[in-house]
Design a protein around this motif. Structure first.
Motif, PDB file in Angstrom:
ATOM      1  N   PRO A 136      22.491  11.122  19.697  1.00 30.79           N
ATOM      2  CA  PRO A 136      22.686  12.147  18.664  1.00 30.79           C
ATOM      3  C   PRO A 136      22.415  11.581  17.279  1.00 30.79           C
ATOM      4  O   PRO A 136      22.144  10.386  17.112  1.00 30.79           O
ATOM      5  CB  PRO A 136      24.162  12.513  18.826  1.00 30.79           C
ATOM      6  N   CYS A 137      22.486  12.420  16.288  1.00 34.57           N
ATOM      7  CA  CYS A 137      22.391  11.985  14.896  1.00 34.57           C
ATOM      8  C   CYS A 137      23.772  11.475  14.486  1.00 34.57           C
ATOM      9  O   CYS A 137      24.751  12.224  14.503  1.00 34.57           O
ATOM     10  CB  CYS A 137      21.964  13.153  14.008  1.00 34.57           C
ATOM     11  N   THR A 138      23.855  10.196  14.154  1.00 35.19           N
ATOM     12  CA  THR A 138      25.137   9.576  13.808  1.00 35.19           C
ATOM     13  C   THR A 138      25.421   9.762  12.322  1.00 35.19           C
ATOM     14  O   THR A 138      24.557   9.520  11.477  1.00 35.19           O
ATOM     15  CB  THR A 138      25.122   8.084  14.155  1.00 35.19           C
ATOM     16  N   LEU A 139      26.645  10.184  11.998  1.00 36.72           N
ATOM     17  CA  LEU A 139      27.032  10.463  10.622  1.00 36.72           C
ATOM     18  C   LEU A 139      27.938   9.355  10.112  1.00 36.72           C
ATOM     19  O   LEU A 139      28.907   8.980  10.765  1.00 36.72           O
ATOM     20  CB  LEU A 139      27.750  11.814  10.539  1.00 36.72           C
ATOM     21  N   GLY A 140      27.633   8.833   8.941  1.00 39.18           N
ATOM     22  CA  GLY A 140      28.414   7.745   8.364  1.00 39.18           C
ATOM     23  C   GLY A 140      29.746   8.226   7.821  1.00 39.18           C
ATOM     24  O   GLY A 140      30.020   9.426   7.721  1.00 39.18           O
ATOM     25  N   PRO A 141      30.615   7.274   7.435  1.00 38.63           N
ATOM     26  CA  PRO A 141      31.964   7.635   6.951  1.00 38.63           C
ATOM     27  C   PRO A 141      31.955   8.441   5.659  1.00 38.63           C
ATOM     28  O   PRO A 141      32.925   9.146   5.373  1.00 38.63           O
ATOM     29  CB  PRO A 141      32.637   6.266   6.756  1.00 38.63           C
ATOM     30  N   THR A 142      30.892   8.338   4.855  1.00 39.94           N
ATOM     31  CA  THR A 142      30.845   9.105   3.603  1.00 39.94           C
ATOM     32  C   THR A 142      30.087  10.419   3.749  1.00 39.94           C
ATOM     33  O   THR A 142      29.898  11.139   2.769  1.00 39.94           O
ATOM     34  CB  THR A 142      30.168   8.275   2.488  1.00 39.94           C
ATOM     35  N   PHE A 143      29.655  10.739   4.969  1.00 43.83           N
ATOM     36  CA  PHE A 143      28.935  11.990   5.185  1.00 43.83           C
ATOM     37  C   PHE A 143      29.894  13.153   4.960  1.00 43.83           C
ATOM     38  O   PHE A 143      31.037  13.133   5.426  1.00 43.83           O
ATOM     39  CB  PHE A 143      28.383  12.040   6.608  1.00 43.83           C
ATOM     40  N   PRO A 144      29.479  14.197   4.238  1.00 43.46           N
ATOM     41  CA  PRO A 144      30.397  15.313   3.946  1.00 43.46           C
ATOM     42  C   PRO A 144      30.840  16.041   5.207  1.00 43.46           C
ATOM     43  O   PRO A 144      30.030  16.353   6.075  1.00 43.46           O
ATOM     44  CB  PRO A 144      29.561  16.225   3.040  1.00 43.46           C
ATOM     45  N   GLN A 145      32.109  16.327   5.283  1.00 39.87           N
ATOM     46  CA  GLN A 145      32.662  17.044   6.438  1.00 39.87           C
ATOM     47  C   GLN A 145      32.684  18.541   6.131  1.00 39.87           C
ATOM     48  O   GLN A 145      33.717  19.132   5.821  1.00 39.87           O
ATOM     49  CB  GLN A 145      34.053  16.510   6.765  1.00 39.87           C
ATOM     50  N   PHE A 146      31.489  19.143   6.197  1.00 42.48           N
ATOM     51  CA  PHE A 146      31.351  20.558   5.860  1.00 42.48           C
ATOM     52  C   PHE A 146      31.114  21.420   7.108  1.00 42.48           C
ATOM     53  O   PHE A 146      30.516  22.485   7.034  1.00 42.48           O
ATOM     54  CB  PHE A 146      30.233  20.777   4.856  1.00 42.48           C
ATOM     55  N   PHE A 147      31.603  20.968   8.256  1.00 43.80           N
ATOM     56  CA  PHE A 147      31.384  21.665   9.512  1.00 43.80           C
ATOM     57  C   PHE A 147      32.457  22.737   9.734  1.00 43.80           C
ATOM     58  O   PHE A 147      33.588  22.604   9.294  1.00 43.80           O
ATOM     59  CB  PHE A 147      31.383  20.674  10.672  1.00 43.80           C
ATOM     60  N   SER A 148      32.071  23.777  10.443  1.00 41.78           N
ATOM     61  CA  SER A 148      33.013  24.867  10.735  1.00 41.78           C
ATOM     62  C   SER A 148      34.052  24.408  11.749  1.00 41.78           C
ATOM     63  O   SER A 148      33.849  23.402  12.444  1.00 41.78           O
ATOM     64  CB  SER A 148      32.253  26.082  11.271  1.00 41.78           C
ATOM     65  N   PRO A 149      35.164  25.127  11.875  1.00 39.20           N
ATOM     66  CA  PRO A 149      36.201  24.748  12.863  1.00 39.20           C
ATOM     67  C   PRO A 149      35.723  24.861  14.307  1.00 39.20           C
ATOM     68  O   PRO A 149      36.422  24.416  15.223  1.00 39.20           O
ATOM     69  CB  PRO A 149      37.325  25.752  12.582  1.00 39.20           C
ATOM     70  N   TYR A 150      34.551  25.440  14.517  1.00 34.15           N
ATOM     71  CA  TYR A 150      34.021  25.603  15.878  1.00 34.15           C
ATOM     72  C   TYR A 150      33.151  24.416  16.302  1.00 34.15           C
ATOM     73  O   TYR A 150      32.435  24.514  17.297  1.00 34.15           O
ATOM     74  CB  TYR A 150      33.214  26.896  15.973  1.00 34.15           C
ATOM     75  N   ILE A 151      33.213  23.323  15.553  1.00 31.81           N
ATOM     76  CA  ILE A 151      32.450  22.115  15.877  1.00 31.81           C
ATOM     77  C   ILE A 151      33.413  20.984  16.222  1.00 31.81           C
ATOM     78  O   ILE A 151      34.354  20.700  15.477  1.00 31.81           O
ATOM     79  CB  ILE A 151      31.547  21.699  14.694  1.00 31.81           C
ATOM     80  N   THR A 152      33.167  20.316  17.361  1.00 31.72           N
ATOM     81  CA  THR A 152      34.020  19.216  17.792  1.00 31.72           C
ATOM     82  C   THR A 152      33.620  17.918  17.090  1.00 31.72           C
ATOM     83  O   THR A 152      32.619  17.857  16.377  1.00 31.72           O
ATOM     84  CB  THR A 152      33.919  19.006  19.308  1.00 31.72           C
ATOM     85  N   LYS A 153      34.381  16.858  17.329  1.00 26.19           N
ATOM     86  CA  LYS A 153      34.097  15.567  16.712  1.00 26.19           C
ATOM     87  C   LYS A 153      32.756  14.996  17.163  1.00 26.19           C
ATOM     88  O   LYS A 153      32.162  14.157  16.479  1.00 26.19           O
ATOM     89  CB  LYS A 153      35.216  14.561  16.993  1.00 26.19           C
ATOM     90  N   ASP A 154      32.258  15.438  18.315  1.00 26.96           N
ATOM     91  CA  ASP A 154      30.962  14.997  18.821  1.00 26.96           C
ATOM     92  C   ASP A 154      29.836  15.960  18.469  1.00 26.96           C
ATOM     93  O   ASP A 154      28.713  15.820  18.956  1.00 26.96           O
ATOM     94  CB  ASP A 154      31.027  14.826  20.343  1.00 26.96           C
ATOM     95  N   GLY A 155      30.146  16.960  17.639  1.00 26.54           N
ATOM     96  CA  GLY A 155      29.114  17.873  17.156  1.00 26.54           C
ATOM     97  C   GLY A 155      28.803  19.032  18.065  1.00 26.54           C
ATOM     98  O   GLY A 155      27.864  19.791  17.794  1.00 26.54           O
ATOM     99  N   PHE A 156      29.564  19.209  19.160  1.00 29.17           N
ATOM    100  CA  PHE A 156      29.332  20.330  20.061  1.00 29.17           C
ATOM    101  C   PHE A 156      30.059  21.568  19.557  1.00 29.17           C
ATOM    102  O   PHE A 156      31.066  21.482  18.853  1.00 29.17           O
ATOM    103  CB  PHE A 156      29.792  19.995  21.479  1.00 29.17           C
ATOM    104  N   THR A 157      29.548  22.735  19.920  1.00 32.03           N
ATOM    105  CA  THR A 157      30.203  23.983  19.541  1.00 32.03           C
ATOM    106  C   THR A 157      31.277  24.341  20.565  1.00 32.03           C
ATOM    107  O   THR A 157      31.218  23.931  21.726  1.00 32.03           O
ATOM    108  CB  THR A 157      29.180  25.138  19.451  1.00 32.03           C
ATOM    109  N   THR A 158      32.267  25.092  20.107  1.00 35.40           N
ATOM    110  CA  THR A 158      33.345  25.556  20.983  1.00 35.40           C
ATOM    111  C   THR A 158      33.496  27.070  20.834  1.00 35.40           C
ATOM    112  O   THR A 158      33.099  27.645  19.811  1.00 35.40           O
ATOM    113  CB  THR A 158      34.688  24.885  20.629  1.00 35.40           C
ATOM    114  N   GLU A 159      34.072  27.692  21.841  1.00 35.38           N
ATOM    115  CA  GLU A 159      34.293  29.131  21.785  1.00 35.38           C
ATOM    116  C   GLU A 159      35.540  29.477  20.991  1.00 35.38           C
ATOM    117  O   GLU A 159      35.672  30.591  20.472  1.00 35.38           O
ATOM    118  CB  GLU A 159      34.389  29.698  23.209  1.00 35.38           C
ATOM    119  N   GLU A 160      36.450  28.520  20.870  1.00 35.54           N
ATOM    120  CA  GLU A 160      37.667  28.706  20.087  1.00 35.54           C
ATOM    121  C   GLU A 160      37.699  27.683  18.954  1.00 35.54           C
ATOM    122  O   GLU A 160      37.268  26.543  19.138  1.00 35.54           O
ATOM    123  CB  GLU A 160      38.914  28.535  20.970  1.00 35.54           C
ATOM    124  N   PRO A 161      38.206  28.052  17.775  1.00 36.70           N
ATOM    125  CA  PRO A 161      38.252  27.101  16.655  1.00 36.70           C
ATOM    126  C   PRO A 161      39.210  25.946  16.927  1.00 36.70           C
ATOM    127  O   PRO A 161      40.203  26.102  17.650  1.00 36.70           O
ATOM    128  CB  PRO A 161      38.731  27.958  15.483  1.00 36.70           C
TER     129      PRO A 161
END
Length: 411
Positions: free
Chosen positions: A309-334
């Motif tokens: 996957p695309c690896t994100l560094g510690p200073t990468f902005p955390q602008f992801f929606s609540p429907y995204i897991t720590k591994d970048g996958f989408t979920t059906e529930e937030p």
């Protein structure tokens, strides 16, 4: 314009020759700013000896020099620096790839009308030479226009980002750029930068557009065919180049990363009818290639499927929606708790597209109605009206290559 901040740079072990600091201009200052294309040209000339020294130092250390990846802001004074750098590389290293990417930051708040004129002029002066001296040139922006008006801003369904905040928009472009350039950066790749560019730019179309899906919508339990099934009528990516609209795609390179090998294909029980033609494929590469062929039957498409996957560094902005897991996958529930996303699947495409015809043509029409002599920095920095008109004509000629049909409106 990248997703780096100074804290990242300070933590790196950079060679002393990696950075060149220019003290004659101030970044976003009210005085001594770098506003015009010609100011960038003049600055580059004053630094030419140092640039050549550093360039030769690093190229002589290479066991195999594929070429150069050039990244510059084409709306500011660095447009002049970028053009002269591309020209230097073209002359000094014939036969090497030069892949140039021009960034166009979205302005924060209301756009200053005077600054917008300078940015329009800088674009006009940079586009032709960068396309000419590069093996491939791609403008990158979350705006839909290169003109004085920003147009619409790209809104990604799973990102809660501020497109006018460069810390955010540059992070999106960095994910796209990192993914788009994978084909010639892999250690196992037999494709060089120059061959990669040649594959995409025949017919005089050296200027390309980019699109991406970040994160690529993928449930943690999904296979690749299942993930692509909802998108059989249209690709899930959005433009990260200043162009919009339904267009004809002439050639494209598409990279999908972040799907592990076992999930490349669908493992259906014996006797089960496949939900789609994608579920009958035997490899991930075949799945993506057949998917692209169904969407773009007349397009020459090169496709790549990578597990990492695309690896994100510690200073990468955390602008992801609540429907995204720590591994970048989408979920059906937030997610119920705040999640730090450390990696994510990304789908990105680099395309030779007819969308560039309208983008370039509109830019020329807007520039043709302007009197450049009204703007002090350009007249005092030795840009003549005739030179500017010649640059407009060069961009108009570029636009001609991207007409979808001969019957399209003439330039």
């Amino acid at each position: 314009m990248t997703s780096w901040v100074w804290s990242d740079i300070l933590q790196m072990r950079l060679h002393p020759k990696s950075l060149c600091v220019v003290n004659s201009h101030s970044h976003e200052g009210s005085m001594n700013g770098l506003e015009s294309f010609s100011q960038g040209e003049v600055m580059f000339k004053t630094q030419l000896e140092e640039v050549e020294d550093r360039l030769h130092f690093f190229t002589e250390e290479c066991d195999y020099l594929q070429g150069f990846q050039l990244l510059c802001d084409i709306q500011g004074g660095f447009s002049g620096v970028g053009v002269r750098m591309a020209e230097l590389l073209h002359d000094e290293y014939p036969g090497r790839g030069i892949l140039s990417f021009g960034t166009c930051p979205a302005p924060p708040g209301e756009r200053d009308s005077c600054k917008a004129v300078y940015q329009l002029m800088n674009c006009i002066l940079a586009l032709g030479p960068l396309s000419s001296h590069s093996s491939l040139f791609c403008p990158l922006s979350v705006m839909s226009s290169l003109g004085r008006r920003t147009g619409s801003l790209t809104a990604f369904p799973h990102l809660l980002y501020d497109a006018c905040l460069q810390y955010h928009s540059s992070a999106v472009l960095a994910m796209a750029l990192n993914t788009l350039t994978v084909p010639y950066r892999m250690a196992t790749s037999e494709l060089s930068m120059l061959h990669f560019a040649d594959m995409l730019t025949f017919g005089g179309r050296k200027m390309l557009s980019a699109s991406c899906s970040v994160p690529f919508p993928l449930l943690s339990t999904m296979s690749l065919p299942d993930a692509l099934l909802p998108h059989l009528s249209g690709a899930p990516w959005l433009s990260v180049s200043p162009c919009t609209g339904d267009t004809a795609i002439f050639t494209q390179s598409v990279v999908l990363r972040g799907i592990s090998q076992p999930r490349h294909t669908s493992d259906l029980p014996a006797g089960t009818r496949p939900p789609s033609f994608l579920h009958t494929c035997e490899t991930g590469e075949q799945v993506l290639q057949r998917y692209l062929s169904s969407l773009y039957p007349s397009t020459l498409s090169a496709s790549y499927v990578l597990g990492a996957p695309c690896t994100l560094g510690p200073t990468f902005p955390q602008f992801f929606s609540p429907y995204i897991t720590k591994d970048g996958f989408t979920t059906e529930e937030p997610q119920t708790e705040p999640t730090v996303v450390g990696r994510t699947p990304v789908l990105a495409a680099l395309q030779s597209s007819s969308a560039l015809h309208q983008t370039l043509r509109s830019l020329c029409d807007e520039a043709s109605s302007m009197d450049m002599r009204r703007w002090l920095n350009f007249s005092t920095a030795a840009v003549e009206q005739d030179d500017f008109r010649e640059a407009v004509d060069e961009v108009r000629s570029l636009a001609h290559h991207y007409r979808a049909r001969e019957g399209d409106e003439s330039d």
